[in-house]
Write a protein that holds these residues in place. Sequence first.
Motif, PDB file in Angstrom:
ATOM      1  N   PHE A  15       0.839  -1.208   0.000  1.00 14.47           N
ATOM      2  CA  PHE A  15       0.000   0.000   0.000  1.00 14.47           C
ATOM      3  C   PHE A  15       0.875   1.260   0.000  1.00 14.47           C
ATOM      4  N   VAL A  16       1.888   1.280   0.862  1.00 10.14           N
ATOM      5  CA  VAL A  16       2.742   2.473   0.972  1.00 10.14           C
ATOM      6  C   VAL A  16       3.549   2.676  -0.322  1.00 10.14           C
ATOM      7  N   LEU A  17       4.065   1.585  -0.874  1.00 10.89           N
ATOM      8  CA  LEU A  17       4.837   1.712  -2.129  1.00 10.89           C
ATOM      9  C   LEU A  17       3.953   2.269  -3.238  1.00 10.89           C
ATOM     10  N   ASP A  18       2.736   1.749  -3.357  1.00  9.60           N
ATOM     11  CA  ASP A  18       1.832   2.236  -4.414  1.00  9.60           C
ATOM     12  C   ASP A  18       1.423   3.681  -4.158  1.00  9.60           C
ATOM     13  N   TRP A  19       1.162   3.991  -2.880  1.00 10.26           N
ATOM     14  CA  TRP A  19       0.746   5.360  -2.526  1.00 10.26           C
ATOM     15  C   TRP A  19       1.830   6.356  -2.939  1.00 10.26           C
ATOM     16  N   CYS A  20       3.063   6.035  -2.590  1.00  6.60           N
ATOM     17  CA  CYS A  20       4.168   6.963  -2.881  1.00  6.60           C
ATOM     18  C   CYS A  20       4.414   7.072  -4.394  1.00  6.60           C
ATOM     19  N   ALA A  21       4.062   6.011  -5.136  1.00  7.26           N
ATOM     20  CA  ALA A  21       4.221   6.081  -6.597  1.00  7.26           C
ATOM     21  C   ALA A  21       3.111   6.920  -7.233  1.00  7.26           C
ATOM     22  N   LEU A  22       1.957   6.968  -6.581  1.00  9.43           N
ATOM     23  CA  LEU A  22       0.782   7.602  -7.207  1.00  9.43           C
ATOM     24  C   LEU A  22       0.478   9.000  -6.686  1.00  9.43           C
ATOM     25  N   THR A 182     -14.577   0.582   7.158  1.00 12.15           N
ATOM     26  CA  THR A 182     -13.992  -0.751   7.355  1.00 12.15           C
ATOM     27  C   THR A 182     -14.042  -1.510   6.035  1.00 12.15           C
ATOM     28  N   THR A 183     -12.936  -2.189   5.719  1.00 10.97           N
ATOM     29  CA  THR A 183     -12.931  -3.073   4.549  1.00 10.97           C
ATOM     30  C   THR A 183     -12.696  -4.501   5.016  1.00 10.97           C
ATOM     31  N   ASN A 184     -13.446  -5.442   4.454  1.00  9.99           N
ATOM     32  CA  ASN A 184     -13.253  -6.863   4.765  1.00  9.99           C
ATOM     33  C   ASN A 184     -12.873  -7.563   3.461  1.00  9.99           C
ATOM     34  N   CYS A 185     -11.629  -7.992   3.400  1.00 12.70           N
ATOM     35  CA  CYS A 185     -11.088  -8.497   2.131  1.00 12.70           C
ATOM     36  C   CYS A 185     -10.799  -9.996   2.201  1.00 12.70           C
ATOM     37  N   SER A 186     -10.793 -10.618   1.040  1.00 11.21           N
ATOM     38  CA  SER A 186     -10.464 -12.047   0.943  1.00 11.21           C
ATOM     39  C   SER A 186      -8.943 -12.238   0.933  1.00 11.21           C
ATOM     40  N   ALA A 233      -8.481  -0.825  -3.843  1.00 12.60           N
ATOM     41  CA  ALA A 233      -9.799  -0.785  -3.190  1.00 12.60           C
ATOM     42  C   ALA A 233      -9.741   0.095  -1.938  1.00 12.60           C
ATOM     43  N   ILE A 234      -8.659  -0.018  -1.183  1.00  9.98           N
ATOM     44  CA  ILE A 234      -8.534   0.785   0.045  1.00  9.98           C
ATOM     45  C   ILE A 234      -8.440   2.274  -0.307  1.00  9.98           C
ATOM     46  N   ARG A 235      -7.674   2.600  -1.338  1.00  7.90           N
ATOM     47  CA  ARG A 235      -7.587   4.015  -1.756  1.00  7.90           C
ATOM     48  C   ARG A 235      -8.968   4.528  -2.170  1.00  7.90           C
ATOM     49  N   CYS A 236      -9.714   3.672  -2.857  1.00  7.20           N
ATOM     50  CA  CYS A 236     -11.041   4.049  -3.338  1.00  7.20           C
ATOM     51  C   CYS A 236     -12.002   4.279  -2.156  1.00  7.20           C
ATOM     52  N   VAL A 237     -11.975   3.386  -1.173  1.00  8.60           N
ATOM     53  CA  VAL A 237     -12.852   3.532   0.000  1.00  8.60           C
ATOM     54  C   VAL A 237     -12.441   4.777   0.794  1.00  8.60           C
TER      55      VAL A 237
END
Length: 361
Positions: A15-22, A182-186, A233-237
């Motif tokens: 998540f952090v790597l993608d966040w910093c890239a985007l 809250t997100t509930n993921c598989s 999905a987390i960024r979207c929520v």
Amino acid sequence: MILVTGSAGFIGSNFVLDWCALHDEPVLSLDKLTYAGNLENLASLQANLRHSFVQGDIGDAELVARLLSEHRPRAVINFAAESHVDRSIHGPEDFIQTNIVGTFHLLEAVRAYWGELPDAEKSAFRFLHVSTDEVYGSLAKDEPAFTETHRYEPNSPYSASKAASDHLVRAYHHTYGLPVLTTNCSNNYGPYHFPEKLIPLLIVNALAGKALPVYGDGQQIRDWLYVKDHCSAIRCVLEKGRLGEVYNVGGWNEKANLDIVHIVCDLLDELRPRAAVQPAIFNFQSSSYRSLITFVTDRPGHDRRYAIDARKIERELGWKPAETFETGIRKTVQWYLDNQGWVSNVLSGNYRQWVEKQYGE
Ligand code: NAD
Ligand code: TYD
């Protein structure tokens, strides 16, 4: 800026790597660095001034309060948890401490900080809690997939502790008005997955010529999602989710464990044939990694099937996974083949000394 807890683990680091890239928005990382925390996952951010890391416990109320007041994040994303079901069976206490007591202390610190914010910042603030489909319990083969209103029926100490944390998060919204999501993921898979979980364990063991352990009959079903899709999905929520709501996140991709094992073996046969990896034994054994499959004693209380109905997040927020299982698992196997140094640091335990080695302190 945002505060991300559990950021040196599997999903948190992705998540952090993608966040910093985007994004240009800075990230403050907080992680206790348990056995599952690996700062090497964040090595590529070493020179990135928009990322800073603090080693610490979400249950350390004083530390969290200080970080919040000094850095003034507009959101907290909580990945920090004990996450391995098998470990929770052998020793549940850490799960209770971090997942329940730790989440409680984190919520208390966030509530105090949020309560003091000026109105505009207060209404923009978000606390996003990352949870699992395992809180819903086990499904029979033809039961419909879990929706957000499915009854909580956790069966392992891990899922029970996550369920308790979800309830606390919910209560802080209803009682104090804390702006939570809250997100509930598989089940996730992808880069930086600690090789005690099924998919990375299979890759690592296969390449070492070791047994591929399948619990019970291997017919337990999981829904699998590529980790980068979970992060999107987390960024979207975080951006669009309705306050106090729960969003189920999944890949529409149910597979039996034995099928997963076969897929991983077949991909390795194609990308790194055994004849090249284990020439000494190749003459005496089957040429496929499938010959390493070994059925072992089942996990106690093993949930038979998880399945996620992810229509709410698609309908309300427009999120859909980008990867199919075929594309995601190919990327994953290739990542492990290309990152054998990361794997050997984890297996040797050297990842725990990574910071000292890297920074000489
Ligand atoms: P992980 O075990 O790889 O990482 C957890 C991270 O949290 C580690 O870096 C660890 O050092 C840190 N941590 C543990 N206790 C802490 C504490 N008290 N304070 C601060 N940091 C602490 O787990 P993961 O697979 O990345 O899972 C992240 C979150 O996502 C968890 O909450 C998990 O329940 C949830 N989740 C995981 C999956 C999955 O398939 N892996 C699926 C759905 C939800
Ligand atoms: P795991 O990766 O531990 O995730 P979870 O328990 O959170 O779903 O396990 C995924 C599935 O694979 C689960 O049904 C247990 C099974 N499994 C095996 O069959 N063999 C193994 O060695 C492991 C680690 C898991």
